[in-house]
Write an enzyme that holds these catalytic residues in place. Structure first.
Site, mmCIF file in Angstrom:
data_model
loop_
_atom_site.group_PDB
_atom_site.id
_atom_site.type_symbol
_atom_site.label_atom_id
_atom_site.label_comp_id
_atom_site.label_asym_id
_atom_site.label_seq_id
_atom_site.Cartn_x
_atom_site.Cartn_y
_atom_site.Cartn_z
ATOM 1 N N ASP A 1 -10.893 -1.388 5.100
ATOM 2 C CA ASP A 1 -12.160 -1.643 4.419
ATOM 3 C C ASP A 1 -12.025 -2.849 3.489
ATOM 4 O O ASP A 1 -10.905 -3.231 3.118
ATOM 5 C CB ASP A 1 -12.587 -0.399 3.637
ATOM 6 C CG ASP A 1 -12.993 0.733 4.568
ATOM 7 O OD1 ASP A 1 -14.039 0.602 5.208
ATOM 8 O OD2 ASP A 1 -12.245 1.719 4.675
ATOM 9 N N PRO B 1 -6.009 -5.707 0.289
ATOM 10 C CA PRO B 1 -5.565 -6.745 1.215
ATOM 11 C C PRO B 1 -6.585 -7.086 2.291
ATOM 12 O O PRO B 1 -6.568 -8.186 2.845
ATOM 13 C CB PRO B 1 -4.290 -6.146 1.830
ATOM 14 C CG PRO B 1 -3.821 -5.143 0.851
ATOM 15 C CD PRO B 1 -5.071 -4.575 0.223
ATOM 16 N N ASP C 1 -0.401 -13.127 6.854
ATOM 17 C CA ASP C 1 -1.749 -12.877 6.357
ATOM 18 C C ASP C 1 -2.746 -13.321 7.421
ATOM 19 O O ASP C 1 -2.704 -14.455 7.908
ATOM 20 C CB ASP C 1 -1.978 -13.655 5.066
ATOM 21 C CG ASP C 1 -3.347 -13.415 4.480
ATOM 22 O OD1 ASP C 1 -4.308 -14.038 4.951
ATOM 23 O OD2 ASP C 1 -3.458 -12.592 3.551
ATOM 24 N N GLN D 1 0.823 -1.202 0.000
ATOM 25 C CA GLN D 1 0.000 0.000 0.000
ATOM 26 C C GLN D 1 0.862 1.260 0.000
ATOM 27 O O GLN D 1 2.049 1.211 0.311
ATOM 28 C CB GLN D 1 -0.897 0.009 1.256
ATOM 29 C CG GLN D 1 -1.866 -1.152 1.332
ATOM 30 C CD GLN D 1 -2.180 -1.535 2.776
ATOM 31 O OE1 GLN D 1 -3.297 -1.359 3.233
ATOM 32 N NE2 GLN D 1 -1.215 -2.061 3.492
ATOM 33 N N ASP E 1 -9.294 -5.803 13.383
ATOM 34 C CA ASP E 1 -9.004 -4.383 13.142
ATOM 35 C C ASP E 1 -8.546 -4.248 11.696
ATOM 36 O O ASP E 1 -7.383 -3.981 11.409
ATOM 37 C CB ASP E 1 -7.922 -3.907 14.118
ATOM 38 C CG ASP E 1 -7.596 -2.431 13.950
ATOM 39 O OD1 ASP E 1 -8.353 -1.722 13.262
ATOM 40 O OD2 ASP E 1 -6.557 -1.997 14.489
ATOM 41 N N GLU F 1 -0.318 -8.946 11.728
ATOM 42 C CA GLU F 1 -0.312 -7.831 10.778
ATOM 43 C C GLU F 1 0.364 -8.290 9.489
ATOM 44 O O GLU F 1 1.454 -8.864 9.529
ATOM 45 C CB GLU F 1 0.420 -6.636 11.384
ATOM 46 C CG GLU F 1 0.782 -5.526 10.411
ATOM 47 C CD GLU F 1 -0.410 -4.890 9.715
ATOM 48 O OE1 GLU F 1 -0.329 -4.716 8.480
ATOM 49 O OE2 GLU F 1 -1.408 -4.584 10.402
#
Length: 282
Positions: free
Chosen positions: A160, A164, A139, A32, A157, A107
């Site tokens: 959207d 990923p 993942d 990202q 957490d 994470e």
């Protein structure tokens, strides 16, 4: 010199803009585009692909409501799993409960964790150095499928359901999460802003209804998650949602938490849903 603004275009017919007083970090990881910038109202802001993830100013609302609600409702949570939460804020809020013995945080993007330590240390406040925290770079869907489970509280957490984060909203993922819960464990999820993202809540609630005896959502208003209150999915086979207010007050007092949004009264009231939200629950 012209002002610089970042425009978030998460929704098809609505956008919000935030002024960049100072750009502190701008880099593309393997997953990202990460930015951290200073804003006069919200302090430091983290965006992924120009979508707000967290801010120094209002993160406490989101983090308190996704941790304190299930942990205090459960009443005896020792093992907590967080999927996502690379900035460390959710881990910090969970670890603020001295009764919690172990937090596993999964994470996908190590880059988020590393730059959050440097640029957003006020969110994690030393959580990454807490011996009770186990950080797993993996993942989240793969981890959930393979874990031995036994978690009292699982907190999703996620970003959207695009890119990923999309896999973290699937029926298969929720099924694996249910299996990873200890008896009477609680699963909570980030489910967006129902006024803008109603399908997101409906799809999660449809899955929860097939998995849990008690499936609903609760609400909190986070200013930078624009469009109305945010929904948090709630699933459990226990009766933790029915815990009396006086019991919640006792647990809250015993935990000695310093909160800016959560109170036992807010906890109970968050489950009172306006009709436009309750109609989104199958």
């Amino acid at each position: 010199m012209s002002e610089e603004w970042i425009t978030e275009r998460l929704h098809d017919h609505y956008a919000q803009a935030l002024r960049v007083d100072e750009m502190l970090y701008d880099s593309k990881t393997g997953h990202q585009r990460l930015k951290v910038f200073q804003n006069g109202t919200f302090g430091r802001i983290l965006t992924l692909d120009d979508v707000v993830q967290t801010t120094e100013g209002d993160n406490f609302i989101y983090h308190e409501m996704l941790t304190h609600v299930p942990i205090l409702a459960h009443g005896a949570a020792k093992r907590v799993l967080i999927v996502g939460g690379g900035d460390g804020g959710m881990a910090r809020a969970a670890l603020d409960h001295t009764s919690v013995e172990h937090v596993t945080m999964v994470e996908i993007d190590a880059g988020v964790v590393e730059f959050s330590k440097e640029y957003l240390p006020m969110l994690s406040r030393g959580a990454f150095d807490d011996p009770r925290l186990e950080l797993v770079i993996a993942d989240g869907a793969d981890f959930m499928r393979d874990t031995d489970g036994g978690f009292d509280v699982i907190i999703i957490d996620s970003t959207d359901p695009i890119g990923p984060g999309e896999v973290l909203f699937s029926d298969h993922f929720y099924g694996h999460a249910k299996r990873a819960l200890a008896p009477n464990g609680i699963l909570v999820t980030q489910n967006g802003v129902p006024f803008m993202q109603g399908d997101e809540l409906t799809n999660t609630m449809r899955a929860f209804k097939t998995l849990f005896a008690d499936a609903t959502c609760y609400l909190a208003t986070v200013p930078t998650y624009a469009g109305g209150p945010m929904a948090f999915g709630w699933g459990t086979d226990g009766d933790a949602r029915e815990v009396p207010l006086d019991v919640l007050r006792g647990r809250f007092d015993a935990a000695e938490l310093d909160t800016g949004y959560y109170t036992p009264e807010v906890h109970k009231g968050a489950f009172a849903l306006p009709p436009y939200v309750s109609k989104l629950i199958p």
